[in-house]
Design an enzyme around this catalytic site. Structure first.
Site, PDB file in Angstrom:
ATOM      1  CD  GLU A  64      44.202  -0.571  44.545  1.00  0.00           C
ATOM      2  OE1 GLU A  64      45.424  -0.628  44.711  1.00  0.00           O
ATOM      3  OE2 GLU A  64      43.507  -1.561  44.303  1.00  0.00           O
ATOM      4  CB  CYS A 107      38.018   0.805  36.210  1.00  0.00           C
ATOM      5  SG  CYS A 107      37.287  -0.570  37.057  1.00  0.00           S
ATOM      6  CB  CYS A 153      33.478  -6.394  47.523  1.00  0.00           C
ATOM      7  SG  CYS A 153      31.985  -6.975  46.679  1.00  0.00           S
ATOM      8  CB  CYS A 164      33.309 -13.089  43.264  1.00  0.00           C
ATOM      9  SG  CYS A 164      31.738 -12.240  43.056  1.00  0.00           S
ATOM     10  CB  CYS A 208      37.006 -11.087  43.106  1.00  0.00           C
ATOM     11  SG  CYS A 208      37.141  -9.326  43.356  1.00  0.00           S
ATOM     12  CB  CYS A 222      39.290  -7.873  35.404  1.00  0.00           C
ATOM     13  SG  CYS A 222      37.564  -7.995  35.682  1.00  0.00           S
TER      14      CYS A 222
HETATM   15 FE1  SF4 Z   1      32.818  -7.899  44.778  1.00  0.00          FE
HETATM   16 FE2  SF4 Z   1      34.910  -8.820  43.464  1.00  0.00          FE
HETATM   17 FE3  SF4 Z   1      32.549 -10.037  43.222  1.00  0.00          FE
HETATM   18 FE4  SF4 Z   1      32.946  -7.605  42.132  1.00  0.00          FE
HETATM   19  S1  SF4 Z   1      33.953  -9.533  41.549  1.00  0.00           S
HETATM   20  S2  SF4 Z   1      31.148  -8.282  43.307  1.00  0.00           S
HETATM   21  S3  SF4 Z   1      34.341  -6.690  43.661  1.00  0.00           S
HETATM   22  S4  SF4 Z   1      33.794  -9.884  45.109  1.00  0.00           S
END
Ligand code: SF4
Length: 367
Positions: free
Chosen positions: A95, A108, A115, A119, A122, A337
């Site tokens: 996306e 963006c 990923c 985190c 996220c 975000c």
């Molecule tokens: Fe990966 Fe999300 Fe952390 Fe960004 S915020 S590095 S996309 S896990």
């Protein structure tokens, strides 16, 4: 050779295309013509490159390709933010988000499908990494949308902040940035390009040595224990190491580093957290972007109250920091975000509440 196994010229810088065609007996300057067709004219086939001889175009079509991902869906928020779902050649999806500004768009861009940084807050990190994107898949998010935008505001700023950790896909991202900022590529000034990282400290230093673009760091906590809890990358590269890399990073012109701080209710939004932050960043030429956490179905964290966000910001302002409260755009279409997951938003309600594992969990257990 089947077309999809041919090299994609969009994966190459000008110098690489020069080498590619020189190895096939063609003059170097033809590479500049090809780049102009790809990035200035948005050519979708070699046939469109009418200032190249026809036999050369036919030969090129047998040697290389110039394919781009397809746009599968576009969702528009009530605030006009647009979330674009791209389908890649192998069926994976990514996306991009177009964020409206005054007479321009900021795009963006994703750098990975998924990923592996894990985190905790996220949604992208919940599903782990599927694969890293190729340079063409990164730049095409811009070129395809530049072509699709109607007359009017155009893309002016690029942030590598969508799905994925850009520095975990370093070579492809660096090449994409070189194409984005090349006069024969997309021609953006390096001051209009920002890379956002969760804090892969050695790669920050490498990036600074290789190219000069804006840098943003997703910080989210000013103490190691708390940051490691939220962002497993901090176990490998704790704050001291991260800030050392930041101090050495050469920003374009007199620009400031940006630290992003997502405020989560009861987690990192107290006055004490703000004071720790003031202390942590005191010798850095930087600004802070404060973002109230965007809840998604099943998220373990909550959006803080307006009062606590405002109190947090006031502490930073009183200490002479530039601290901007960023309005979350595109929340209703899950484009804000930390909400991208490579699916249309109506299917995003299945995100697990349990924290995902990350590339750093194993290392941490070993340690
Ligand atoms: Fe990966 Fe999300 Fe952390 Fe960004 S915020 S590095 S996309 S896990």
């Amino acid at each position: 050779m089947p077309e999809h196994s041919l090299p994609n010229l969009r994966d190459m810088t000008l110098e690489e295309i020069e080498g590619f065609i020189a190895a096939r007996g063609k003059e170097k300057y033809r590479a500049r013509q090809i780049m102009k067709w790809l990035y200035w004219q948005g050519a979708a086939s070699f046939d469109e490159m009418t200032d190249l001889a026809k036999d050369f175009r036919i030969a090129l079509a047998g040697l290389a390709r110039i394919g781009q991902p397809d746009v599968e869906a576009i969702q528009t928020s009530f605030d006009t933010t647009k979330k674009i779902l791209f389908r890649l050649e192998d069926g994976l999806s990514i996306e991009s988000v177009l964020i409206p500004g005054k007479n321009h768009w900021t795009i963006c861009v994703s750098t990975q499908a998924g990923c592996r940084m894990g985190c905790r807050f996220c949604l992208t990190g919940q599903g782990g990494l599927k694969r890293s994107l190729r340079p063409s898949e990164i730049t095409s998010q811009i070129t395809v949308l530049q072509r699709a935008l109607p007359e009017g505001p155009q893309i002016r700023n690029i942030v590598l902040m969508g799905m994925g950790e850009p520095l975990d896909n370093y070579d492809a991202v660096l090449k994409a940035i070189r194409i984005i900022t090349s006069d024969y590529g997309l021609g953006f000034s390096n001051r209009k390009v920002t890379l956002s990282t969760c804090g892969l400290a050695p790669m920050i230093e490498k990036l600074g040595a290789d190219i000069c673009i804006n840098l943003a760091i997703s910080l989210n906590a000013a103490e190691n224990e708390k940051r490691s809890e939220l962002m497993p990358v901090n176990r490998k590269y704790p704050l001291k190491e991260l800030l050392h890399a930041c101090r050495n990073y050469p920003m374009p012109g007199r620009r400031m580093l940006t630290f992003e701080y997502i405020l989560m209710a009861g987690v990192n939004d107290s006055a004490r957290d703000a004071e720790k932050l003031v202390d942590l960043l005191k010798d850095l030429h930087c600004k802070l972007n404060l973002i109230a956490f965007n809840e998604y179905p099943g998220s373990a964290y909550k959006t803080p109250s307006q009062e606590s966000v405002s109190a947090f910001q006031q502490i930073l302002l009183k200490n002479h920091y530039t601290a901007i409260l960023r309005a979350s755009k595109g929340r209703d279409i899950f484009a804000a975000c930390g909400q991208l997951n490579g699916e249309e938003s109506h299917v995003s309600s299945t995100a697990p509440a349990t924290p995902p594992s990350s590339a750093f969990d194993t290392e941490n257990r070993r340690g």
